[in-house]
Scaffold this active site. Structure first.
Site, short mmCIF file in Angstrom:
data_model
loop_
_atom_site.label_atom_id
_atom_site.label_comp_id
_atom_site.label_asym_id
_atom_site.label_seq_id
_atom_site.Cartn_x
_atom_site.Cartn_y
_atom_site.Cartn_z
CG HIS A 51 -5.25 -1.54 4.57
ND1 HIS A 51 -6.03 -2.41 3.87
CD2 HIS A 51 -4.67 -0.73 3.63
CE1 HIS A 51 -5.92 -2.18 2.56
NE2 HIS A 51 -5.10 -1.15 2.39
CB SER A 84 -0.87 0.03 1.27
OG SER A 84 -1.62 -1.14 1.39
#
Lengths: 429, 429, 429, 429
Positions: D365, D289
């Site tokens: 997340h 990410s």
């Protein structure tokens, strides 16, 4: 006979070949009585065997098919004699069996395995390549062609519209196989799938999403006289609602293994049917087609040719002045030379279509029952278009009610054409 | 030759027939050069013409196919002679064309129209009926069979599971076509579609949802010895998870027009394959089959027959005592007579399967490569079962690794059978 | 308040319950902050917990939802006071959150699991049963209803035609759920699915092939005056091509858990729309409906009732003479009594539809905007039809352009009716 | 209150507006009692009215929704008071109805028309734009969000794999909406759809083939430490068979009208589930990410910050020396500066994730229950990657058995992280 002997030698050699002999043994077993109960597994073995065969051994394989898997001449003669003496059903049955080559049964049984049809098409591509040097392999090819024609019977095919809802996998194949007017990428393709452009393809149940042949159609107001406006990108998707004319501007085969299996004729008529149903306002169905053989013929035509001599010379002179072709050369061609060019192309298409140098595209559409309707100047200014036909393109007209008659005329060595084309047939002084 | 003359007379008469002649004219046009460009429309015309033909004119129509649309004997003989002298590819091509009857092309072109395949099947049903009195029509039927076999190639067929999610229209056809153990209605059908029972059918792309042939399978623990428990209704749907044995207890054809096109063999093997993949714990694949020819053979067997005389007489005596059969008669049959019956059936199946009176079901499975595994007493107590075989049924075992070998044995006039069956072959004193 | 105390006692007891407490604990976890990250697994746990809950514990479970998972009164009051002082967006947000019961979030999260929707429908069936004795459970039910209404929004539903191509599994459910005119089996059903009869059902994406509600329609020439001809078996399937009238003769709900979620109104209008598009020649859309409340009302109506007294008495006398009803009794009813019966039914439908004893079917169609068009004598001679309404049936007319206006009239306590019905409202002397 | 007054003025003005007033009138009719019978047609009218509304009038329209279609403060207060006195089911029902804004019913009814859901999403995009200057419009948006959340319940969504068999129309949308690592064209996309790369999207029954959100996954051996190898083109399609790790490297929303409706969490878990089933050998599920907020935070952090001062200064010095970033600058960064950078990013992610400047991707997340596993140097050398995070990327680890616990920790202000990350939290001297 020399060729046949060559094949027999090749076959002889095959017997001892460590890669080939097991494959031939599988073939023998597959068509044997015993093989009957296990066709599926044995056919897979033949498929694997052929796939693993080195390219250099393929000729020997097909040679074996040509000699070992052929009908027995004596058996055939005896059966034919019997039939000639008494043409009964029983004698015909014996004769038919005697004449059918064992390799037909081999091909049929290979076809039963999953992937069998695709394999046969691949084998035939190989065979078509090898055949050129070996006319005796024609007998093997005839069996392939006979069975493929039966299996790719148009009644078994599925017609589908290809559009932006189609899978990327299919569209990629369309881009790849387009053979007339190259598709340069996805956005180029997209334009050809907008509502006023259509694409239709035939599929076979056994080959999944693999297209066999496809045609591209433009729905427009009038019979198109140039290809660029049909395929140029447009900012907005136009609608097909007002269209009066369907122009078939490209037709491409995707399966080289199906050479000789006639699908295009049926595709054009089925698409015309379907468009007529969907859009009843459509009045005219025609093509915009290249003349791939024109320049080739021009190059081989003698300079002196009666009343055509002057036209031939003027065109030749212009061509000498323009050894490399560019769109602007064509568009600036003097009117009288344009006229000569059109007249010569009319003469080529009308008089040569039954000759050796005849144009293959003309032959295809005329044999389908279309009429030679119009020849268009500066209609295809792509490199290929200028090289093959100095930019000329043709409209062939499909008048559905007339196709049967016109096909018959073509068979009788005539070429149906319009008044406009007839006028071109008289050259300028 | 007498038959052939009869056909020629029929054909002659056809020429002047007002309903038949236009149909024949359409057929001629369809296969003509001119017809080529218009196959679709002309084929539809032939289909309509045949559909409208009065039943009484059909024989004359097929007679015309047999005579007018047959190969030319002289042409055939000349081509065969050439080929015998030099078996080249070119001579073979000429010969093949000479031998192929024009009606083959007719059948192929009919098949291109929508509904063409269904029409050809319907025509063949008519033809099969008419053929009995006219062996000369066999030649016409051979062409139908040849092409249908090619088109109904198992590789082109779609195998589908039939279950309670299938359409009512399809299930209704299953009820209708079940030929072995009658399905008495929807709830009876439903039991046969529960998770521990299976039904699979073949479909052809050209015939839509029309099943060609289907098989019913019971997933059970052990090789079944009676049919009733397999088809009796059960309150709860059992699962197939524990099953070790797949019993094929019924196989039915749905298309009489496909007679002679072998699909059952391939269906059984493909279903076995699919079941094996889905349920890896399955160990045994067998049938539970009727013996439709047993009593017929028993009735024709002489009373005195060496070591079998005693058994034959005991069974005959029992049958005389029980002129009308009821389930309880069978179940109360004295043990020694039971033994005689089993021995005689073993003898019938092992010794007669290659003879005229041989059992057709036995022939089908043995030719497929199955083994005669077990004969079961009081296994089918339905009226039909008692009448045909005094209630006996057979398990044929499909050992997939052995089918090729066993088929070969059967071709060589042997019948594979188990030790248990071998013991039965020795009659009691 | 007594009820509320009962619930609180039930809830109290639930705390110590070994089967219930773990389920409630799962519910608390599922709607907690921590549960957020694991909704899927926790919702499955709640579903399993409820499925395993003994039927006798369900009341206590819903009691806990009613008390423990309800909004906090003090928080609500404080938020409402703030909003009353300043109706800003922020205050409204606080208020909305305070008023929404936590069980709404619980229901929403259960719905996220696979099978969640089906589970919620099953829970609601239980709840509807328990609610009768416990008006306090209405608050829980209101939350179910609120969310189900949102999720079964007609915009999310899929309309599908049910016909003989539908799966047997679906058709079996149609047979089972038909609530108006019983379907006696598969052949009875088949008649209702032929081309001149239609069946349409709504499906929800979350419930797969489970129908929610379905309607049966007959396509006929004129407004039907009896049900038997609509559902009687016919040898030949008629076509719908000539039909001018669509008669909605049966509408049945399949999901008791959706009680109160209005789908029928939308179904009728969507089917009318679809039929209109497919068959533009259809002019009239109407029903042929039962009057389930008529006899019940007749039985409760006083014998003396002004100008209606004579009619009431004549009908009562006839009924006394025919204590058991048979079709022939009805058909032989004297004309004047028939007239009385029709008049009384008109009075019932026009004057009572807004009253307690009003007919539910009348209310449904009138509220949908239909008009009371015609009352038919001897229209339903089934046992149920004779018992409920002495064989009378009603046509309600859906004039699509008028439904909005007529619904408004019905809301304003008026019942739209035809001139013919108006005439019936004047009783005979 | 000032804002509210502004809205009231806007609403006042709307009353006389010739384009707006008819639309508001349609809205009133749609939610009226009378409108009930004609929701479908009236909803279409509202949809058309809004579509035709000039952009400049939209604010006035939403102002009217905020004021005119809001709950009545007095009614709410009275109902809340009653409920506070006696929290019965009946009082709750009255209260719930009083608090629900009429615009909720408006939104629900718009949703019943075909195209209603798409229209509501488009309206909300407009509303989200207007809301910034008008906090009072938050109340309107809250109603949209409430209902959209209910309707886009993950239980109603369809998960589909997107691959080369998907339609070009869908793939084009994927190219368009990819928001993390730009897809530069069809061949770039193709690489991301090969067997060792996956793409999955959610669809809603009401929005047809319009994707809502999609995720891209690389199936590789080990947790990826750079993005380039995941998306670089490869000549050969690799298989996913050997892969042990699934790296979610991109997740993109396609519907701005769904802002605030949480779908990503559920998408990741459902895809992980599906991959686990298909490829049981997968052991690790993680992301690769970006850290979009890192440089932004760095720029706002004071230069002096206790033990972090040295690291901050070294990084700042390096940045000054490299005002324009190029991949080779990053890769040649001196080791100690690299170490500083990694430490600072660890500090940012662990300490700032609950603060205003916290990283949105980290928050997403971590809130889903993932763990901060590893920070990778020179992992994204695209312009965007260097600008936002000096090329750093993060692996978040989804340990399915732990997500619930970790989400809870995150809610409790903790950030789960690995030992490796913990070590980074101690800066170099």
């Amino acid at each position: 006979m020399a060729m046949l002997e060559k094949l027999l030698r090749l076959t002889q050699k095959a017997r001892g070949d460590r890669t080939l002999e097991p494959l031939l043994e599988s073939c023998r077993l597959l068509i044997s009585e015993r093989g009957q109960a296990n066709v599926y597994a044995l056919a897979l073995k033949v498929i694997e065997g052929y796939s693993a065969l080195p390219a250099a051994r393929r000729e020997a394989f097909f040679a074996a098919l040509a000699t070992e898997f052929a009908p027995e001449p004596e058996t055939v003669l005896s059966a034919a004699t019997q039939y000639a003496q008494a043409p009964t059903a029983q004698h015909l049955a014996v004769l038919t069996q005697a004449v059918e080559s064992p390799r037909q049964e081999l091909i049929r049984r290979i076809n039963r395995a999953p992937g069998g049809t695709a394999m046969l098409l691949a084998m035939r591509v190989d065979l078509l390549g090898l055949r050129k040097g070996n006319p005796e392999l024609n007998a093997v090819d005839a069996d392939y062609l006979h069975l493929l024609t039966s299996w790719f019977n148009p009644g078994f095919l599925r017609l589908e519209r290809v559009d932006w809802q189609s899978s990327a996998a299919l569209l990629e194949k369309i881009i790849h196989h387009e053979a007339v007017h190259e598709i340069s990428g996805w956005s180029d393709l997209r334009r050809r799938l907008q509502p006023d452009r259509r694409c239709y393809a035939f599929f076979h149940p056994q080959l999944g999403d693999e297209p066999l042949i496809f045609v591209e159609v433009a729905l427009v107001d009038e019979m198109a006289d140039a290809v660029a406006p049909l395929i140029e990108s447009k900012p907005e998707a136009a609608s097909a609602k007002g269209a009066k004319t369907a122009v078939f501007y490209s037709i491409s085969n995707c399966q080289p293994g199906l050479r000789g299996v006639s699908l295009g004729n049926f595709l054009i008529k089925k698409v015309a049917d379907q468009l007529k149903t969907e859009l009843p306002q459509l009045k005219t169905f025609c093509t915009l087609s290249p003349i791939p053989g024109f320049v080739r013929w021009l190059d081989k035509t003698p300079a002196e040719d009666g009343e055509w001599t002057a036209a031939l010379q003027r065109v030749a002179a212009w061509r000498q002045r323009h050894p490399t072709l560019a769109p602007e050369n064509i568009t600036r061609m003097p009117k009288p030379v344009q006229q000569d060019l059109l007249s010569l192309s009319a003469r080529y298409l009308v008089k040569q279509s039954h000759e050796a140098l005849g144009d293959p595209v003309a032959r295809f559409h005329l044999d389908n029952g279309a009429r030679l309707e119009r020849i268009n100047f500066a209609a295809d200014l792509s490199k290929k278009g200028m090289k093959q036909s100095l930019g000329l393109m043709v409209n062939y007209l499909y008048d559905i009610g007339e196709v049967e008659l016109r096909h018959q005329e073509f068979v009788n060595q005539k070429v149906s054409h319009s008044t406009a084309v007839r006028r071109l047939l008289k050259p300028q002084a």
